[in-house]
Motif scaffolding. Structure first.
Motif, PDB file in Angstrom:
ATOM      1  N   GLY A  26       0.810  -1.144  -0.017  1.00  0.00           N
ATOM      2  CA  GLY A  26      -0.179  -0.078  -0.043  1.00  0.00           C
ATOM      3  C   GLY A  26       0.827   1.362   0.003  1.00  0.00           C
ATOM      4  O   GLY A  26       0.230   2.222  -0.330  1.00  0.00           O
ATOM      5  N   ASP A  29       0.755   2.790  -3.422  1.00  0.00           N
ATOM      6  CA  ASP A  29      -0.401   3.753  -3.825  1.00  0.00           C
ATOM      7  C   ASP A  29      -0.598   4.764  -3.329  1.00  0.00           C
ATOM      8  O   ASP A  29      -1.234   5.865  -3.574  1.00  0.00           O
ATOM      9  CB  ASP A  29      -1.545   2.557  -3.197  1.00  0.00           C
ATOM     10  N   TRP A 267      -9.514   3.213  -8.825  1.00  0.00           N
ATOM     11  CA  TRP A 267     -10.173   2.078  -8.166  1.00  0.00           C
ATOM     12  C   TRP A 267     -11.771   2.385  -8.233  1.00  0.00           C
ATOM     13  O   TRP A 267     -12.304   3.007  -7.224  1.00  0.00           O
ATOM     14  CB  TRP A 267      -9.880   1.819  -6.778  1.00  0.00           C
ATOM     15  N   THR A 313      -3.307 -10.539  -1.078  1.00  0.00           N
ATOM     16  CA  THR A 313      -2.731  -9.908   0.158  1.00  0.00           C
ATOM     17  C   THR A 313      -1.273  -9.948   0.074  1.00  0.00           C
ATOM     18  O   THR A 313      -0.842 -11.410  -0.675  1.00  0.00           O
ATOM     19  CB  THR A 313      -3.219 -10.705   1.437  1.00  0.00           C
ATOM     20  N   GLN A 318       1.251 -10.451   9.577  1.00  0.00           N
ATOM     21  CA  GLN A 318       0.535  -9.413   9.945  1.00  0.00           C
ATOM     22  C   GLN A 318      -0.976  -9.796   9.302  1.00  0.00           C
ATOM     23  O   GLN A 318      -2.113  -9.207   9.915  1.00  0.00           O
ATOM     24  CB  GLN A 318       0.876  -7.968   9.191  1.00  0.00           C
ATOM     25  N   SER A 344       1.198 -13.423  -2.462  1.00  0.00           N
ATOM     26  CA  SER A 344       2.655 -13.975  -2.512  1.00  0.00           C
ATOM     27  C   SER A 344       3.297 -13.630  -1.055  1.00  0.00           C
ATOM     28  O   SER A 344       3.113 -12.502  -0.542  1.00  0.00           O
ATOM     29  CB  SER A 344       3.496 -13.887  -3.699  1.00  0.00           C
ATOM     30  N   TYR A 370       2.139 -11.829  -7.907  1.00  0.00           N
ATOM     31  CA  TYR A 370       1.523 -10.605  -7.700  1.00  0.00           C
ATOM     32  C   TYR A 370       1.181  -9.985  -9.173  1.00  0.00           C
ATOM     33  O   TYR A 370       1.525 -10.203 -10.212  1.00  0.00           O
ATOM     34  CB  TYR A 370       2.783  -9.746  -7.462  1.00  0.00           C
ATOM     35  N   ASP A 371      -0.403  -9.760  -9.123  1.00  0.00           N
ATOM     36  CA  ASP A 371      -1.011  -9.432 -10.557  1.00  0.00           C
ATOM     37  C   ASP A 371      -1.916  -8.396 -10.326  1.00  0.00           C
ATOM     38  O   ASP A 371      -3.038  -8.665  -9.646  1.00  0.00           O
ATOM     39  CB  ASP A 371      -1.647 -10.734 -10.703  1.00  0.00           C
ATOM     40  N   GLY A 395      -4.787  -0.317   5.662  1.00  0.00           N
ATOM     41  CA  GLY A 395      -5.352  -1.286   4.805  1.00  0.00           C
ATOM     42  C   GLY A 395      -6.165  -0.473   3.659  1.00  0.00           C
ATOM     43  O   GLY A 395      -6.846   0.488   3.938  1.00  0.00           O
ATOM     44  N   ASN A 397      -7.180  -2.476   0.725  1.00  0.00           N
ATOM     45  CA  ASN A 397      -8.085  -3.334   0.011  1.00  0.00           C
ATOM     46  C   ASN A 397      -9.577  -3.230   0.305  1.00  0.00           C
ATOM     47  O   ASN A 397     -10.457  -3.428  -0.247  1.00  0.00           O
ATOM     48  CB  ASN A 397      -7.448  -4.727  -0.177  1.00  0.00           C
TER      49      ASN A 397
HETATM   50  P1  ADP Z   1       0.010  -3.553   2.751  1.00  0.00           P
HETATM   51  O1  ADP Z   1       0.360  -2.404   2.229  1.00  0.00           O
HETATM   52  O2  ADP Z   1       0.237  -4.002   4.270  1.00  0.00           O
HETATM   53  O3  ADP Z   1       0.310  -4.863   1.940  1.00  0.00           O
HETATM   54  P2  ADP Z   1      -2.660  -2.320   1.871  1.00  0.00           P
HETATM   55  O4  ADP Z   1      -3.912  -3.172   1.898  1.00  0.00           O
HETATM   56  O5  ADP Z   1      -2.406  -1.094   2.401  1.00  0.00           O
HETATM   57  O6  ADP Z   1      -1.736  -3.487   2.592  1.00  0.00           O
HETATM   58  O7  ADP Z   1      -2.082  -2.279   0.315  1.00  0.00           O
HETATM   59  C1  ADP Z   1      -1.920  -3.649  -0.534  1.00  0.00           C
HETATM   60  C2  ADP Z   1      -2.030  -3.238  -1.850  1.00  0.00           C
HETATM   61  O8  ADP Z   1      -1.190  -4.050  -2.388  1.00  0.00           O
HETATM   62  C3  ADP Z   1      -3.245  -3.045  -2.333  1.00  0.00           C
HETATM   63  O9  ADP Z   1      -3.050  -2.198  -3.636  1.00  0.00           O
HETATM   64  C4  ADP Z   1      -3.188  -4.509  -2.982  1.00  0.00           C
HETATM   65  O10 ADP Z   1      -4.216  -4.586  -4.218  1.00  0.00           O
HETATM   66  C5  ADP Z   1      -1.968  -4.819  -3.603  1.00  0.00           C
HETATM   67  N1  ADP Z   1      -1.483  -6.172  -3.653  1.00  0.00           N
HETATM   68  C6  ADP Z   1      -1.019  -6.801  -2.425  1.00  0.00           C
HETATM   69  N2  ADP Z   1      -0.854  -8.057  -2.660  1.00  0.00           N
HETATM   70  C7  ADP Z   1      -1.116  -8.144  -4.040  1.00  0.00           C
HETATM   71  C8  ADP Z   1      -0.855  -9.353  -5.023  1.00  0.00           C
HETATM   72  N3  ADP Z   1      -0.641 -10.401  -4.773  1.00  0.00           N
HETATM   73  N4  ADP Z   1      -1.208  -8.867  -6.472  1.00  0.00           N
HETATM   74  C9  ADP Z   1      -1.674  -7.748  -6.717  1.00  0.00           C
HETATM   75  N5  ADP Z   1      -1.863  -6.688  -5.926  1.00  0.00           N
HETATM   76  C10 ADP Z   1      -1.231  -6.896  -4.350  1.00  0.00           C
END
Ligand code: ADP
Ligand code: GLC
Length: 491
Positions: A26, A29, A267, A313, A318, A344, A370-371, A395, A397
């Motif tokens: 995150g 983002d 989004w 995720t 965590q 992953s 990761y996709d 968080g 998602n």
């Molecule tokens: P964190 O930063 O702790 O991983 P967040 O919910 O803040 O949790 O953000 C996770 C971000 O990473 C989101 O944009 C989510 O869509 C993306 N993400 C996490 N794992 C994957 C994955 N395996 N493939 C694609 N996007 C992922």
């Protein structure tokens, strides 16, 4: 204090990842969105980040910043050289400076366990200051993010203290995740060229043979923020503070929680280019097409009445993955339900999920990897989004899920607690299903409640609409950063 409306500020934003160039979670983002929306509001925001070899420079062409020739920096007895490339945050005028130092950033991953990890990010901090000097640009605020940027306040007040350019610069340190602190052996202080300045580091850490980047940042930044109000309270306690609770309690006056926002241009089910059928709050039936597409893409069979749970995720402690082993057996035994997990990370979690998939091939798919495209398709296709986190600073998602009408089932912690309201049958209010205790029993209770509610389509539709109507836009959240920055500048 009464604040005047945001005037234009100069902000140097340092981050170890920025979407869409580099991302593990995150933070990327948030870096993208803060860059975009602060620039839209007219601020001179410039982002500084490593030029990792994994960045796709064909897709995102960068230009060499010609004004700056090679810069040499000594770290202990080792010399490192870097040059600078520039790019823009897509859809905005926010400038990104990429620090090109192949010997440090041409690695298999953004973060490593290599013996020079402290130098990889120590250099990022110094390179940011060197860059400002070369450009004669003095930001009002250096906005620092996570441990990778924790040394900047110390460099600013020691090695670079002589330069009047930085006299008015203030620092804000944002904690996105206190679980990652950048802990190294104390002797790295020599490599970082800070051995003369050991008094700037926590003496107990040094005494015990450690040097902690995040703790150092928290000691010396002018203000500290974290990414939700609940997490700001939680990290001041022993249960969540990961050893930094004392310093955060001591600095409670300087610590504020600002909830992350969402970039609804990226989004949004009405415009999302990656999903099979766009939909809106007024055309919810089109969401079903996304469910059909998703389950069929991943080899499950489609049934309108079978609730589909999605997860996207990082597979890290965590995220509560340990609850799935135990929780899912009961879930699949007692309910007609399907589950798709995209993730992953830590290998032992990957093994557990593969094992579960072997046991429940018709109910569950674990897609390791990761996709980005699939992550959007899961947000659009699933009925329920599961985040059983042990802790969750903000968080993202679950906030995306709200907008996609994909009802979140979350644990009541950090930003999950601040963004999802438990549905109440009596008042018919609420946007999701929230459990308190981090246990299989707790998670099962919330999933069972959600799945039973899903059997009532009219009620479910109402929850979806309540969720989709929530506004967690950056347009709203950005004001909190603007007000904070202004208040620091005026101090
Ligand atoms: P964190 O930063 O702790 O991983 P967040 O919910 O803040 O949790 O953000 C996770 C971000 O990473 C989101 O944009 C989510 O869509 C993306 N993400 C996490 N794992 C994957 C994955 N395996 N493939 C694609 N996007 C992922
Ligand atoms: C971290 C946290 C997550 C948060 C993200 C962006 O990685 O784990 O909860 O949303 O940073 O702030």
């Amino acid at each position: 204090m009464e604040l005047k409306s945001a005037s234009k500020m100069k902000i140097g934003f340092i981050s170890s990842e920025i979407y869409p160039f580099s991302k593990t979670g995150g933070l990327a983002d948030v870096a993208f969105a803060l860059g975009k929306y602060l620039a839209i509001n007219g601020h001179d925001i410039r982002l500084i980040t490593p030029l990792y070899s994994s960045i796709d420079t064909k897709r995102y062409p960068l230009k060499r910043l010609k004004e700056i020739t090679e810069v040499n920096l000594w770290f202990g007895s080792q010399k490192y050289s870097f040059t600078v490339y520039i790019g823009l945050i897509p859809q905005s005028k926010a400038m990104i400076y990429f620090i090109h130092c192949p010997v440090l950033y041409d690695r298999g991953a953004l973060y490593t366990n290599d013996p020079d990890e402290h130098i990889r990010f120590g250099l990022l901090n110094r390179a940011a200051l060197e860059l400002c000097q070369k450009l004669q640009w003095s930001p009002d605020i250096f906005h620092l993010n996570d441990w990778q940027t924790g040394l900047l306040p110390v460099y600013l007040k020691t090695i670079y203290n002589w330069d009047r350019l930085f006299d008015q610069c203030r620092t804000v340190m944002t904690i996105h995740n206190i679980g990652y602190q950048g802990r190294f052996k104390a002797h790295v202080i020599n490599d970082l060229s800070l051995s003369e300045y050991h008094q700037w580091f926590d003496s107990s850490d040094l005494y015990h043979g450690h040097l902690n980047f995040l703790r150092t940042g928290l000691l010396h930044a002018d203000k500290i923020t974290t990414v939700s109000e609940t997490y700001a309270r939680e990290i001041q306690t022993a249960d969540f503070g990961e050893g930094l609770q004392d310093i955060l309690q001591g600095r409670a006056q300087d610590l504020v929680g600002i909830l992350n926002g969402v970039d609804y241009e990226t989004w949004n089910p009405q415009t999302d280019p990656w999903i099979s059928k766009k939909y809106s709050i007024n055309r919810l039936k089109d969401k079903k097409e996304n469910k059909k597409f998703l389950v069929e893409r991943l080899g499950l069979s489609y049934s309108k009445n079978t609730p589909l749970i999605g997860m996207v995720t990082r597979l890290a402690g965590q995220k509560g993955i340990e609850l799935l082993d135990g929780g899912l057996q009961r879930l699949f035994a007692e309910h007609d339900v399907q589950l798709i997990i995209l993730g992953s990370g830590e290998q032992h979690f990957e093994r557990v999920l593969y094992q579960l998939q072997l046991s429940y091939p018709r109910q569950m798919v674990f897609y390791r990897g990761y996709d980005t495209e699939l992550s959007h398709q899961i947000e659009a296709g699933a009925d329920i989004f599961l985040m059983p986190s042990k802790y969750e600073p903000c968080g993202l998602n679950q906030i995306y899920s709200l907008k996609y009408g994909t009802v979140p089932v979350v644990r009541k912690t950090g930003g999950l607690a601040d963004t999802v309201d438990l549905y109440d049958w009596k008042t018919q209010k609420g946007t999701g299903f929230v459990f308190e205790h981090f246990s299989i029993k707790g998670m099962y209770w919330a999933l069972d409640y959600a799945i039973n509610t899903f059997k009532y389509p009219e009620i479910w539709k109402k929850i979806m609409k309540q969720a989709m109507n929530k506004d967690f836009s950056w347009q709203k959240q950005i004001k909190h950063y603007e007000n904070l920055f202004e208040s620091i500048i005026q101090e």
